[in-house]
Scaffold this motif. Structure first.
Motif, short mmCIF file in Angstrom:
data_model
loop_
_atom_site.label_atom_id
_atom_site.label_comp_id
_atom_site.label_asym_id
_atom_site.label_seq_id
_atom_site.Cartn_x
_atom_site.Cartn_y
_atom_site.Cartn_z
N MET A 1 0.89 -1.25 -0.18
CA MET A 1 0.01 -0.10 0.03
C MET A 1 0.88 1.16 0.13
O MET A 1 2.04 1.06 0.34
CB MET A 1 -1.03 -0.05 1.01
CG MET A 1 -0.12 -0.02 2.59
SD MET A 1 -1.24 -0.25 4.01
CE MET A 1 -1.53 -1.85 3.83
N PRO A 2 0.34 2.35 -0.33
CA PRO A 2 1.20 3.51 -0.04
C PRO A 2 1.90 3.51 1.28
O PRO A 2 1.00 3.82 2.15
CB PRO A 2 0.20 4.79 -0.56
CG PRO A 2 -0.80 3.93 -1.30
CD PRO A 2 -1.14 2.67 -0.76
N ALA A 3 3.15 3.63 1.37
CA ALA A 3 3.73 3.59 2.69
C ALA A 3 4.97 4.38 2.56
O ALA A 3 5.57 4.67 1.69
CB ALA A 3 4.02 2.28 3.35
N ARG A 4 5.59 4.65 3.98
CA ARG A 4 6.93 5.42 4.11
C ARG A 4 8.00 4.45 4.27
O ARG A 4 7.63 3.57 5.01
CB ARG A 4 6.93 6.42 4.97
CG ARG A 4 8.08 7.41 5.07
CD ARG A 4 7.73 8.35 5.97
NE ARG A 4 7.69 7.91 7.59
CZ ARG A 4 6.95 8.55 8.25
NH1 ARG A 4 6.31 9.75 8.14
NH2 ARG A 4 7.23 8.09 9.47
N LEU B 1 13.20 -8.17 4.75
CA LEU B 1 14.00 -7.45 3.62
C LEU B 1 13.50 -5.93 3.53
O LEU B 1 14.55 -5.08 3.27
CB LEU B 1 13.55 -8.29 2.63
CG LEU B 1 13.97 -9.68 2.48
CD1 LEU B 1 13.39 -10.22 1.14
CD2 LEU B 1 15.44 -9.88 2.59
N VAL B 2 12.45 -5.46 3.91
CA VAL B 2 12.12 -4.24 3.95
C VAL B 2 10.82 -3.93 4.97
O VAL B 2 10.35 -4.69 5.25
CB VAL B 2 11.24 -3.77 2.57
CG1 VAL B 2 10.80 -2.46 2.29
CG2 VAL B 2 12.27 -4.26 1.36
N SER B 3 11.07 -2.68 5.48
CA SER B 3 10.44 -2.50 6.74
C SER B 3 9.75 -1.20 6.29
O SER B 3 10.20 -0.15 6.17
CB SER B 3 11.10 -2.03 7.96
OG SER B 3 11.68 -3.36 8.56
N LEU B 4 8.33 -1.18 6.38
CA LEU B 4 7.52 0.21 5.86
C LEU B 4 6.85 0.48 7.03
O LEU B 4 6.31 -0.16 7.95
CB LEU B 4 6.53 -0.14 4.68
CG LEU B 4 7.41 -0.83 3.55
CD1 LEU B 4 6.41 -1.14 2.44
CD2 LEU B 4 8.40 0.22 2.86
N ILE B 5 6.24 1.83 6.87
CA ILE B 5 5.31 2.02 8.01
C ILE B 5 4.41 3.32 7.50
O ILE B 5 4.67 3.98 6.39
CB ILE B 5 6.25 3.17 9.20
CG1 ILE B 5 5.16 3.57 10.05
CG2 ILE B 5 6.84 4.45 8.35
CD1 ILE B 5 6.12 4.29 11.37
N GLU B 6 3.13 3.12 7.73
CA GLU B 6 2.08 4.02 7.42
C GLU B 6 1.24 4.56 8.68
O GLU B 6 0.68 3.86 9.44
CB GLU B 6 1.03 2.81 6.79
CG GLU B 6 0.03 3.50 5.70
CD GLU B 6 -0.69 4.59 6.06
OE1 GLU B 6 -1.49 4.69 7.13
OE2 GLU B 6 -1.05 5.60 5.16
#
Length: 723
Positions: free
Chosen positions: A477-480, A496-501
């Motif tokens: 989803m759109p995230a940072r 592998l990848v950490s995102l935050i919303e």
């Protein structure tokens, strides 16, 4: 025009050991036709006088030399008497064979007076039925025939008298300067010119080009005719010549061989091209000087058509077009094709067979070498041209007739001349030296082995190597972006990848606070006997709150992308940094399983029957000399037009041609020719962790070149016949 020098006559026919018993030597030579004319023409290059025999019936001219002329002066006697008189009265030393060869030549071209039996035979053939009703006549005449339309001599004489200024130097210089000016102006407007030419290629444009072609060729032939008339040459007729049913205007200027000067003949032969070039130059200048419109477009069609035809087609010396006649007149060398071909055939017989055949004509070594080279270039040019004509004939008609005419073209233009030469070789086989025969025997054995021994043990095709398991990661989803793993090996389950919303995090915190409030409310209701009626409603709100919290936690978990298997992690966009917002369409990286690799390849239909699952394969990656080994694991049951591996498309640097309209707006690429898709598993290690193009070789059933050629021809026949 057929040249017949003294040496030509000597090789036209060789008597079989003529002696006193030869009946041809015991009687006078047959009489000539009464309507023939003998015209003196320009001397040969060596200074020997020359004449032409004019046949008014066929309007053909046969060039002869001094010896033939002396023979004709004494015609009507026995061959031996003719030879004796020529030896006694001239410096020539003829033999009986040369006189008999001249008789044979004259008889072949129907220049002798026919006897009663010949006249009766011709009459019987004429009374049988019209020749055009016979299939053999059509096979011979559809390749080339002429249709005379007008006899323009009187009109041409009137035009030549009315346009004397057309042949002056002032007119020539004016046209030349105007044409050069037009070319210079077009160079300055080259972009506009090329754009106009490209736009002209439409259905209406093709019709306009055809009309311009008719106009250009009409002026072309008119140029020949006017110059010939001005020089006193009679233009018998003008009309349309059909070359393999393709119409072309022609002008009969055969009587130009009466002219003694080669410069005069050169003026006639070059008049067509010069007229067309002048027309092209003036039309080019007119296109530059006029505004866009109907006239401007017409001048464009006329200019481009005239330039292309003059420079690309008519100037070629390898066919009997203007370029050939210009070359023969410049060199003053009549019948260049025939005489060069005779030298080349003799050269081949001497070099390849060791035959000690006499040269058709005596030339210096450098001169003969030039003639042989020109003959080889002519043969190669005609081979390519006739193959193109055969393909054009095939496409012009419906398939059954097209295939038949295609075969006729190949047999008549290509196979027939080769067969005639090989027949001569075979007839002279006893005269071939022993070491040449042994050499040719070894060559034949080698070619037989090359053709019929099944040397081919593999089938090849383009392919792409890629990992059997690979995952490309995208933001759910759109995230940072919060963090991303470095490139390299990763273990199973590694993040592998950490995102935050932020909205989800804030909403989760709010839901947690609401849950705490509901728990406190429930505690108060349990202690208060009057609040038990509201207990069930509070518990329902608590369950809904817990469900929302779990949903948000799952969303947060989705924002932490992990590896489902151990492999190599490769970041795609190195410019991404923590804190940046990401789109769900933007790839973040690729996880590749380096232990398992497969090759997706494409094989042609004619080779697929030789393959079976389990065969060994070798894959050569572009730019790497060593092969990767593996095993064939899958063969598609049918052909496909869809190209899954876009790297193999020609537009992306591959070798497979795809249809131009495919691959746009999300459409898959479509192959021009359907192929069979195959898959192979690679067993050896592949250190370069990337997709790569290459060539796939699969061990297959052995096949000879002859069998492969037969399969290919059969496939073409089945496909093109529509069976």
């Amino acid at each position: 025009m057929i040249n017949l020098s003294s040496s030509d006559v000597a090789t036209t026919l060789t008597a079989d050991e003529p002696g006193a018993t030869d009946p041809r030597l015991q009687r006078p030579v047959p009489p000539l036709r009464d309507d023939l004319h003998l015209v003196e023409v320009a001397r040969e290059r060596d200074g020997e006088p020359a004449w032409c025999i004019e046949d008014p019936v066929t309007n053909r001219f046969y060039r002869i030399g001094w010896l033939e002329f002396e023979c004709l002066r004494r015609w009507g006697q026995r061959p031996e008497q003719i030879c004796q008189q020529i030896r006694a009265q001239t410096a020539l030393e003829p033999d009986v064979d040369q006189v008999l060869a001249l008789v044979e030549f004259l008889a072949t071209h129907h220049l002798l007076r026919p006897d009663t039996a010949t006249v009766d035979r011709f009459a019987a053939e004429a009374n049988e039925r019209s020749p055009w009703l016979k299939a053999k006549w059509w096979l011979h005449n559809y390749l080339f025939f002429r249709l005379p339309l007008v006899r323009p001599q009187r009109a041409l004489q009137t035009m030549a008298r009315a346009l004397p200024w057309l042949f002056t130097r002032s007119c020539v210089m004016a046209v030349l300067l105007l044409g050069i000016l037009g070319i210079l102006l077009v160079v300055q407007r080259w972009d506009r010119f090329t754009h106009a030419v490209v736009e002209a290629f439409s259905l209406s444009g093709l019709v306009s080009f055809a009309c311009a072609l008719v106009v250009a060729k009409s002026f072309h032939e008119l140029g020949h005719a006017l110059v010939a008339t001005r020089l006193g040459v009679k233009v018998a007729h003008m009309g349309i010549a059909f070359i393999v049913l393709w119409p072309m205007l022609y002008t009969d200027t055969g009587e130009s061989w009466k002219l003694k000067g080669s410069r005069q003949r050169l003026a006639i032969s070059s008049a067509g091209i010069l007229t067309e070039l002048a027309l092209a130059g003036l039309a080019t200048l007119g296109w530059v000087m006029t505004q866009p419109g109907a006239l401007n477009s017409a001048l464009l069609y006329l200019a481009t058509t005239s330039w292309v035809l003059s420079l690309a087609l008519n100037s070629s010396p390898f066919m009997r077009f203007d370029g050939y006649f210009i070359l023969t007149d410049v060199l003053d060398f009549p019948n260049l094709h025939e005489r060069a071909g005779g030298q080349a055939r003799c050269w081949l017989r001497r070099r390849l067979l060791g035959l000690n055949e006499p040269w058709p004509e005596a030339f210096s070594r450098s001169h003969r070498r030039a003639l042989v080279g020109f003959a080889f270039a002519t043969w190669l040019y005609r081979l390519v041209l006739f193959l193109g004509i055969a393909v054009a004939v095939y496409t012009m008609f419906f398939k059954a007739l097209g295939i038949f005419l295609f075969v006729v073209e190949i047999l008549w233009f290509i196979v027939r001349p080769i067969h005639q030469e090989l027949s001569h070789w075979w007839s002279q086989r006893r005269a071939v030296p022993r070491h040449f025969r042994v050499g040719w025997l070894l060559v034949a054995l080698g070619l037989t082995a090359l053709l019929f021994i099944p040397w081919q043990t593999s089938v090849g095709g383009p392919g792409v190597i890629h990992s059997a398991r690979s995952l490309t990661y995208y933001a759910p989803m759109p995230a940072r972006l919060e963090a991303r793993h470095d490139d390299g090996s990763v273990e199973q389950g590694a993040t592998l990848v950490s995102l935050i919303e932020p909205d989800i995090s804030l909403d989760l915190a709010a839901q947690q606070v609401a849950l705490d409030n509901i728990d406190a409310e429930l505690t108060g209701l349990l202690d208060n006997p009057q609040g038990r009626a509201q207990l069930s409603a509070a518990q329902a709100r608590r369950l809904l709150n817990l469900s929302n919290i779990e949903s948000h936690q799952r969303e947060i978990t989705r924002l932490h992308l992990s590896a489902p298997f151990a492999g190599k992690w490769q970041r795609i966009n190195e410019q991404l940094a923590p804190g940046q917002w990401l789109s769900p369409r933007e790839p973040l990286g690729v996880l590749i399983d380096p232990a398992h690799w497969v090759v997706e390849g494409y094989i042609d239909q004619q080779d697929i029957h030789r393959l079976e699952v389990g065969s060994s394969v070798r894959f050569f990656v572009e730019g790497q000399p060593s092969a990767l080994h593996g095993e064939l694991v899958r063969i598609a049951p049918s052909r496909t037009r869809l190209l899954d591996q876009t790297m193999l498309a020609e537009r992306h640097g591959g070798v497979l041609k795809t249809q131009q309209e495919s691959g746009s707006e999300g459409q898959p690429l479509e192959l021009e020719q359907p192929l069979f898709a195959v898959q192979a598993r690679i067993d050896t290690s592949w250190n370069d962790i990337r997709e790569a193009r290459g060539r796939l070789h699969i061990d297959a059933e052995r096949q000879s070149l002859a069998a492969r050629l037969g399969t290919w021809l059969a496939a073409i026949a089945v496909r093109e016949s529509g069976f």
